[in-house]
Design an enzyme around this catalytic site. Structure first.
Site, PDB file in Angstrom:
ATOM      1  N   LYS A  46      11.383 -14.579  -2.587  1.00 58.47           N
ATOM      2  CA  LYS A  46      12.266 -13.878  -3.519  1.00 58.47           C
ATOM      3  C   LYS A  46      13.681 -13.711  -2.956  1.00 58.47           C
ATOM      4  CE  LYS A  46       9.576 -13.097  -7.008  1.00 58.47           C
ATOM      5  NZ  LYS A  46       9.925 -13.821  -8.254  1.00 58.47           N
TER       6      LYS A  46
ATOM      7  N   LYS B 252      20.264 -21.885  -4.379  1.00 55.67           N
ATOM      8  CA  LYS B 252      20.303 -20.736  -5.290  1.00 55.67           C
ATOM      9  C   LYS B 252      20.993 -19.558  -4.605  1.00 55.67           C
ATOM     10  CE  LYS B 252      17.138 -17.714  -7.791  1.00 55.67           C
ATOM     11  NZ  LYS B 252      15.729 -17.376  -7.923  1.00 55.67           N
TER      12      LYS B 252
ATOM     13  N   CYS C  79      10.769   1.891  39.972  1.00 58.20           N
ATOM     14  CA  CYS C  79      11.314   3.239  39.797  1.00 58.20           C
ATOM     15  C   CYS C  79      10.206   4.278  39.991  1.00 58.20           C
ATOM     16  CB  CYS C  79      12.012   3.350  38.453  1.00 58.20           C
ATOM     17  SG  CYS C  79      13.292   4.609  38.461  1.00 58.20           S
TER      18      CYS C  79
ATOM     19  N   HIS D  85      15.730  -1.032  38.854  1.00 59.75           N
ATOM     20  CA  HIS D  85      15.045  -1.725  37.756  1.00 59.75           C
ATOM     21  C   HIS D  85      15.435  -3.205  37.777  1.00 59.75           C
ATOM     22  CE1 HIS D  85      13.395   1.682  35.396  1.00 59.75           C
ATOM     23  NE2 HIS D  85      14.333   2.338  36.041  1.00 59.75           N
TER      24      HIS D  85
ATOM     25  N   GLU E 165      14.351  -5.599  36.201  1.00 64.88           N
ATOM     26  CA  GLU E 165      14.282  -6.246  34.888  1.00 64.88           C
ATOM     27  C   GLU E 165      15.629  -6.295  34.162  1.00 64.88           C
ATOM     28  OE1 GLU E 165      12.932  -3.359  35.714  1.00 64.88           O
ATOM     29  OE2 GLU E 165      12.837  -1.912  34.063  1.00 64.88           O
TER      30      GLU E 165
HETATM   31  N1  GLN Z   1      11.204  10.000  36.604  1.00 67.53           N
HETATM   32  C1  GLN Z   1      11.694   9.350  37.764  1.00 67.53           C
HETATM   33  C2  GLN Z   1      13.102   9.806  38.107  1.00 67.53           C
HETATM   34  O1  GLN Z   1      13.784  10.352  37.291  1.00 67.53           O
HETATM   35  C3  GLN Z   1      11.652   7.840  37.605  1.00 67.53           C
HETATM   36  C4  GLN Z   1      12.546   7.318  36.543  1.00 67.53           C
HETATM   37  C5  GLN Z   1      12.221   5.903  36.120  1.00 67.53           C
HETATM   38  O2  GLN Z   1      11.131   5.417  36.376  1.00 67.53           O
HETATM   39  N2  GLN Z   1      13.135   5.262  35.429  1.00 67.53           N
HETATM   40  O3  GLN Z   1      13.550   9.617  39.215  1.00 67.53           O
END
Ligand code: GLN
EC number: 6.3.4.2
Length: 545
Positions: A189, A225, A382, A517, A519
């Site tokens: 649609k 269309k 972390c 982190h 990632e």
């Molecule tokens: N809660 C933990 C801190 O504040 C780890 C934080 C996290 O894993 N991003 O240090």
């Protein structure tokens, strides 16, 4: 190449969650691989100043940039596709715009004028877009939300005005809509698309291209269309069907010659992107040679959007190792000492992700103990690093009441604690107090980390002495226990200005905890070394089984 920045404005219609960010990032990737200098901006109409205080349950992951901005998760997609570091200038919200306009008003900068949405708020939005575009050939601007949202109006007015200012050959509008398939009628649609384009036109924006999200391929007739009813060129109706991997989207767009109408609109000369490397990696995402089982231990497993960067970084590592990483989602709240062995029996690697608050912590500690004792490759990120130290303190050092003060302020052995001050990357002393309000009190962004020579961490980072990774946390490992830990075999392998950034167990094939982190810096074309090393260790563990 032109000195002026060209703008591509991407809006969304019909409903949210259609993957506007992926579409925008895909176009950016193609243009970057043509050779243009491309950047991206996400303009979010919601009122929060940034997504830092928003629940991951509601808003998915908070993505952290190198300069420490807490941004929308779409910025993560931008970086992963574009392979460029973005900054706080690449994401703003209504909250940010109003805060700065009101601050200027209080300071008297407007010399007594009445402050209004037009021109002041809209003007501030235009200025921010221009700033993000500086120094780039092309800036892709994604407007958050859906056309028709009340709060989005100033943003749409801003892009309308900006395109008038820069002219047609320096700005184009792409509108992403949904073309639903109605099963009972067996039909696709186009009406919602027509309505949504009608809504855009009412505020003075005529799209130059329409990207149709769809479950089914659109035939030529249907595309024609849409072109006719929405007043755009026939070659500017692009379909975006559901794909096995988001990384296929740029290739799908390229197959449909998406750059042809973009080049016509923006006056670009015969853009031919080189997507060979990308294409090879995508093939390995879709049909890898081997597989490995990864246990992902976390508490938000029902909402995987909150671990977006992490799951994507695992895909990147897998693609580069030609391996499919099967993620076994393990709800940490359901793990205890009785079921941990059964829960984790099939996995070749165990990951404990970051998190806040006490929920699910004991299950994570059980998973860590299991990985440590059974010599299964372990990566703790972390909170995952903090808990691996607490686990070690409890079960190896036999320290009574070992904990993080995040979970028990008065614990006897605060393995993880809150420091009042630390030295930032510029050598300035930053004060941090326990009583600060929640928003804006974390250690955020990229910090350099010195690696211990010969350590596992140094090895996986190619024997580097120094790396830079991003942070988002409040608490820190307490250096008071360091000697005791190291004597028992848990060594510190990464440090940043006296802060403990990484720990590992000497007598273990791969047991690594990192305060940062990893990632956030992983890209399809450049996987993060820590994640890559971890997945590699999982493959080795599997092969040796
Ligand atoms: N809660 C933990 C801190 O504040 C780890 C934080 C996290 O894993 N991003 O240090």
């Amino acid at each position: 190449m032109s000195k002026e920045t060209k703008y591509i404005f991407v809006t969304g219609g019909v409903l949210s969650s259609l993957g506007k960010g992926i579409a925008a990032a895909s176009i950016a990737t193609l243009l970057k691989n043509v050779g243009y200098k491309v950047s991206m901006l996400k303009a979010d109409p919601y009122i929060n100043v940034d997504p830092g205080t928003m629940s991951p349950l509601e808003h998915g992951e908070v993505f952290v940039t190198d300069d420490g901005a807490e941004t929308d998760l779409d910025l993560g997609h931008y970086e992963r596709f574009l392979d460029e570091d973005l900054s706080q200038d690449n994401n703003f919200t209504t909250g940010k715009v109003y805060s700065s306009v009101i601050e200027r008003e209080r300071r008297g900068d407007y010399l007594g004028k009445t402050i209004q949405v037009i021109p002041h708020i809209v003007g501030d939005i235009v200025d921010r877009i221009k700033k993000a575009g500086e120094g780039n050939d092309i800036l892709i601007v994604e407007i958050g939300g859906t056309v028709g949202d009340i709060e989005g109006l100033p943003f749409l007015e801003a892009i309308r005005a900006l395109r008038s200012e820069v002219g047609k050959s320096n700005g184009m509008f792409i509108h992403l809509t949904l073309v639903p398939y109605i099963k009972v009628a067996g039909e696709l649609k186009t009406k919602p698309t027509q309505h949504s384009v009608g809504e855009l036109r009412r505020i003075g924006i005529s799209p130059d291209m329409i990207i149709c999200r769809t479950e089914m391929p659109l035939n030529r007739e249907l595309k024609d269309k849409i072109a006719a009813s929405c007043g755009i060129e026939r070659n500017a109706v692009i379909e975006s069907p559901d794909m096995q991997s988001i990384y296929q989207v740029p290739l799908s767009f390229l197959n449909q010659n998406i750059l042809e109408p973009i080049a016509q609109n923006l006056n670009l000369k015969n853009p031919k992107p080189n997507m060979q490397n990308w294409d090879n990696l995508v093939k390995r995402v879709i049909a890898p040679s081997t597989e490995v089982n990864l246990a992902f231990v976390g508490k938000y497993i029902d909402l995987k959007e909150s671990y977006k960067s992490l799951t994507e970084s695992i895909i990147h590592a897998g693609a580069n190792l030609d391996t499919k990483v099967n993620i076994q989602w393990c709800d940490s709240e359901k793990i205890d000492s009785n079921n941990v062995a059964e829960t984790l029996k099939d996995c070749d690697a165990i990951l404990v992700a970051g998190g806040f608050g006490p929920r699910g912590v004991s299950g994570k500690i059980e998973a860590i103990k299991f990985a440590r004792e059974n010599k299964i490759p372990y990566l703790g990120i972390c909170l995952g690093m903090q808990l691996s130290m607490i686990e070690f303190a409890k079960n190896v050092l036999k320290l009574e009441d070992a904990n993080s003060i995040e979970f028990d302020e008065n614990c006897k052995n605060p393995i993880i604690y809150l420091i009042d001050s630390f030295i930032d990357a510029n050598g300035n002393k930053q004060l941090r107090t326990h009583t600060s309000p929640l928003g804006g009190t974390m250690r955020l962004g990229g910090y350099e980390c010195d690696l211990l020579k010969g350590s596992l961490l140094a090895k996986i980072y190619n024997n580097a002495n120094k790396i830079k990774e991003r942070h988002r946390h409040r608490y820190e490992a307490n250096p008071k226990y360091r000697a005791e830990f190291e004597k028992a075999g848990l060594i510190v392998s990464g440090e940043s200005d006296g802060l403990i950034e990484a720990v590992e167990i000497k007598d273990h094939p791969f047991f690594l905890g990192v305060q940062f982190h990893p990632e956030f810096t992983s890209r399809l074309t450049k996987p993060n070394p820590a994640i890559l090393g971890f997945i590699k260790a999982g493959i080795e563990y599997k092969n040796a089984r």
